[in-house]
Enzyme design. Structure first.
Site, PDB file in Angstrom:
ATOM      1  N   SER A 111       5.076  -6.674  -1.811  1.00 16.07           N
ATOM      2  CA  SER A 111       4.676  -6.858  -0.416  1.00 16.07           C
ATOM      3  C   SER A 111       5.190  -8.196   0.087  1.00 16.07           C
ATOM      4  O   SER A 111       5.068  -9.213  -0.612  1.00 16.07           O
ATOM      5  CB  SER A 111       3.145  -6.812  -0.344  1.00 16.07           C
ATOM      6  OG  SER A 111       2.723  -7.130   0.952  1.00 16.07           O
ATOM      7  N   ALA A 112       5.749  -8.207   1.312  1.00 19.79           N
ATOM      8  CA  ALA A 112       6.361  -9.441   1.830  1.00 19.79           C
ATOM      9  C   ALA A 112       5.338 -10.503   2.202  1.00 19.79           C
ATOM     10  O   ALA A 112       5.563 -11.698   1.994  1.00 19.79           O
ATOM     11  CB  ALA A 112       7.217  -9.104   3.055  1.00 19.79           C
ATOM     12  N   THR A 171      13.648   4.486  11.347  1.00 15.50           N
ATOM     13  CA  THR A 171      14.520   3.304  11.455  1.00 15.50           C
ATOM     14  C   THR A 171      13.834   2.131  10.761  1.00 15.50           C
ATOM     15  O   THR A 171      12.651   1.890  10.970  1.00 15.50           O
ATOM     16  CB  THR A 171      14.794   2.987  12.940  1.00 15.50           C
ATOM     17  OG1 THR A 171      15.364   4.159  13.526  1.00 15.50           O
ATOM     18  CG2 THR A 171      15.748   1.812  13.097  1.00 15.50           C
ATOM     19  N   ASN A 205      -5.441  -9.556  -8.221  1.00 14.26           N
ATOM     20  CA  ASN A 205      -5.560 -10.338  -6.993  1.00 14.26           C
ATOM     21  C   ASN A 205      -6.823 -11.192  -6.931  1.00 14.26           C
ATOM     22  O   ASN A 205      -6.860 -12.215  -6.265  1.00 14.26           O
ATOM     23  CB  ASN A 205      -5.501  -9.414  -5.771  1.00 14.26           C
ATOM     24  CG  ASN A 205      -6.370  -8.186  -5.902  1.00 14.26           C
ATOM     25  OD1 ASN A 205      -6.261  -7.438  -6.878  1.00 14.26           O
ATOM     26  ND2 ASN A 205      -7.253  -7.966  -4.940  1.00 14.26           N
ATOM     27  N   THR A 248       0.838  -1.206   0.000  1.00 16.52           N
ATOM     28  CA  THR A 248       0.000   0.000   0.000  1.00 16.52           C
ATOM     29  C   THR A 248       0.868   1.249   0.000  1.00 16.52           C
ATOM     30  O   THR A 248       0.672   2.166  -0.810  1.00 16.52           O
ATOM     31  CB  THR A 248      -0.934  -0.011   1.243  1.00 16.52           C
ATOM     32  OG1 THR A 248      -1.725  -1.204   1.190  1.00 16.52           O
ATOM     33  CG2 THR A 248      -1.827   1.207   1.282  1.00 16.52           C
ATOM     34  N   CYS A 259     -11.729  -7.904   2.695  1.00 12.81           N
ATOM     35  CA  CYS A 259     -12.107  -6.526   2.984  1.00 12.81           C
ATOM     36  C   CYS A 259     -11.768  -6.225   4.431  1.00 12.81           C
ATOM     37  O   CYS A 259     -12.045  -7.040   5.304  1.00 12.81           O
ATOM     38  CB  CYS A 259     -13.591  -6.368   2.703  1.00 12.81           C
ATOM     39  SG  CYS A 259     -14.089  -4.679   2.723  1.00 12.81           S
TER      40      CYS A 259
HETATM   41  N1  PLP Z   1      -1.750  -4.509  -4.178  1.00 11.90           N
HETATM   42  C1  PLP Z   1      -2.333  -5.699  -4.360  1.00 11.90           C
HETATM   43  C2  PLP Z   1      -2.602  -6.183  -5.748  1.00 11.90           C
HETATM   44  C3  PLP Z   1      -2.702  -6.489  -3.263  1.00 11.90           C
HETATM   45  O1  PLP Z   1      -3.297  -7.673  -3.460  1.00 11.90           O
HETATM   46  C4  PLP Z   1      -2.438  -5.994  -1.965  1.00 11.90           C
HETATM   47  C5  PLP Z   1      -2.859  -6.763  -0.777  1.00 11.90           C
HETATM   48  O2  PLP Z   1      -3.958  -7.250  -0.677  1.00 11.90           O
HETATM   49  C6  PLP Z   1      -1.809  -4.747  -1.820  1.00 11.90           C
HETATM   50  C7  PLP Z   1      -1.480  -4.038  -2.947  1.00 11.90           C
HETATM   51  C8  PLP Z   1      -1.507  -4.160  -0.474  1.00 11.90           C
HETATM   52  O3  PLP Z   1      -0.321  -4.708   0.077  1.00 11.90           O
HETATM   53  P1  PLP Z   1      -0.036  -4.558   1.638  1.00 11.90           P
HETATM   54  O4  PLP Z   1      -1.028  -5.423   2.356  1.00 11.90           O
HETATM   55  O5  PLP Z   1       1.375  -5.038   1.819  1.00 11.90           O
HETATM   56  O6  PLP Z   1      -0.157  -3.118   1.975  1.00 11.90           O
END
Ligand code: PLP
Length: 369
Positions: A190-191, A228, A142, A72, A315
């Site tokens: 994203s990890a 940090t 997703n 995000t 959600c």
């Molecule tokens: N972008 C996509 C396509 C995602 O599926 C997600 C998580 O659901 C995110 C961004 C957000 O990632 P994060 O949860 O690491 O903020």
């Protein structure tokens, strides 16, 4: 009692043992990578090793990676740098909410963006606007797993003189990736989608480009992301990235198991529809339209049978809203009847087929009722 089977990897992945072990081993030492003493230098070396591990997985240079608090933040940092955004309708909320005034690219019925619509939008950009314009299209969706034509989009953007950002959160670790060859200017990761911890991610920015700092302070991460570093999280991200590189064959196997399960489902219940079937899809993802059964009902009854799956996108409020992705594909009437199954590093042979049998039983039961 048999183990509850987790098939919601696109929402989040279980922590990989390699990530867990590396984080546990790093618990005791004071670890501020900016400190110049012994402990600081050891921490810096570990942090840079993690950056290298992530770079290997995403196919870019380590120095072009900035660690963030997640996908995000990575998306928000890139989009904050531009006045004018063109994005797809099927982006995650982490893009859509960050650019509410964006010009949205139409979606084809198979869940892939309409390249001719993008080309038309790019043709309308004036030379004055181009320096301040970014196109943002995710690499894989997703909800449906539909893979987007990233290399072609990158070329169109280059020709139009605008920058290109791709949210690569879902494709990372599921397909071989090379951000340099694809020609993207920025990408987000994203990890926790690949077996790392949540609360850590990364933004890739090619060469001299830098993402816009949203958090100002001590100037960590080459001044792009102050504060940090989330040291333990980053160590876990690095090890999860290495495990994903080593486990690439397992992801090929997931596609075979997914296809077997879909074939079994559709042959037993021909009314069940595989969403985005005509598109190139992530091999771990299956979005299914189940006539007669609402998504919520399906998720609840499969949960009772021992399977964790989801109704489209997870959600934050826990409430389901009709999927904007399914609606953008012209199937708004079906959006309330779609479930998403997504497998990952811990998924075993037969997990998908066992779930398919439960879906068939549930579906036949709903028709009889
Ligand atoms: N972008 C996509 C396509 C995602 O599926 C997600 C998580 O659901 C995110 C961004 C957000 O990632 P994060 O949860 O690491 O903020």
């Amino acid at each position: 009692m048999t183990e509850h089977i987790y098939l919601d990897y696109n929402a989040t992945s279980p922590l990989h043992p390699a990530a867990q072990e590396a984080m546990q081993n790093a618990f005791d030492a004071p670890s501020n990578p900016s400190s110049v003493h012994h402990h600081g230098r050891v921490a810096r070396a570990k942090l840079e090793k993690a950056r290298e591990q992530c770079a290997t997985l995403l196919g870019g240079r380590a120095r072009d990676i900035t660690f963030t608090s997640g996908g995000t933040e990575a998306n928000n940092m890139v989009l904050a740098g531009y006045q004018h955004v063109i994005c797809s309708e099927i982006e995650h909320d982490a893009v859509l909410a960050a650019c509410p005034d964006a010009d949205q690219i139409k979606t084809l019925p198979n869940g892939v963006i309409d390249l001719s619509d993008l080309a038309a939008k790019l043709a309308r950009i004036t030379p004055e606007q181009s320096a301040d314009t970014v196109v943002s299209v995710m690499a894989a969706n997703n909800e449906t797993g539909a893979i987007q034509p990233i290399a072609q989009i990158a070329m169109l953007c280059r020709e139009a003189g605008v920058k290109f950002h791709s949210d690569m959160v879902q494709i990372l670790g599921k397909k071989p990736l090379n951000v340099i060859e694809l020609g993207v200017d920025y990408a987000s990761f994203s990890a926790h989608k690949i077996g790392g911890p949540s609360g850590v991610g990364a933004v890739y920015s090619a060469g001299a480009l830098r993402p816009t700092p949203l958090i100002k302070g001590g100037g960590q991460e080459q001044g792009s992301r102050s504060g940090t570093e989330n040291f333990l999280g980053i160590i876990g991200f690095g090890e999860a990235a290495k495990a994903a590189v080593d486990g690439a064959l397992h992801f090929e196997q997931l596609e075979i198991w997914r296809n077997e399960a879909e074939q079994r489902l559709v042959s037993a219940c021909p009314e069940i529809e595989v969403i985005a079937q005509d598109a190139d899809r992530l091999g771990n993802t299956s979005a299914l339209y189940l006539p007669h059964i609402t998504s919520e009902m399906a998720v609840m009854s499969l949960d009772l049978k021992g399977f964790s799956i989801s109704a489209g996108a997870a959600c934050s409020s826990g409430k389901m809203k009709p999927s904007h992705v399914i609606s953008a594909m012209g199937m708004a009437d079906k959006a309330g009847h779609v479930i998403r199954i997504s497998s990952g590093w811990k998924t075993q042979a037969n997990d998908m087929l066992r779930l398919a049998e439960q879906i068939i039983e549930m579906y036949k039961h709903s028709q009889a009722g």
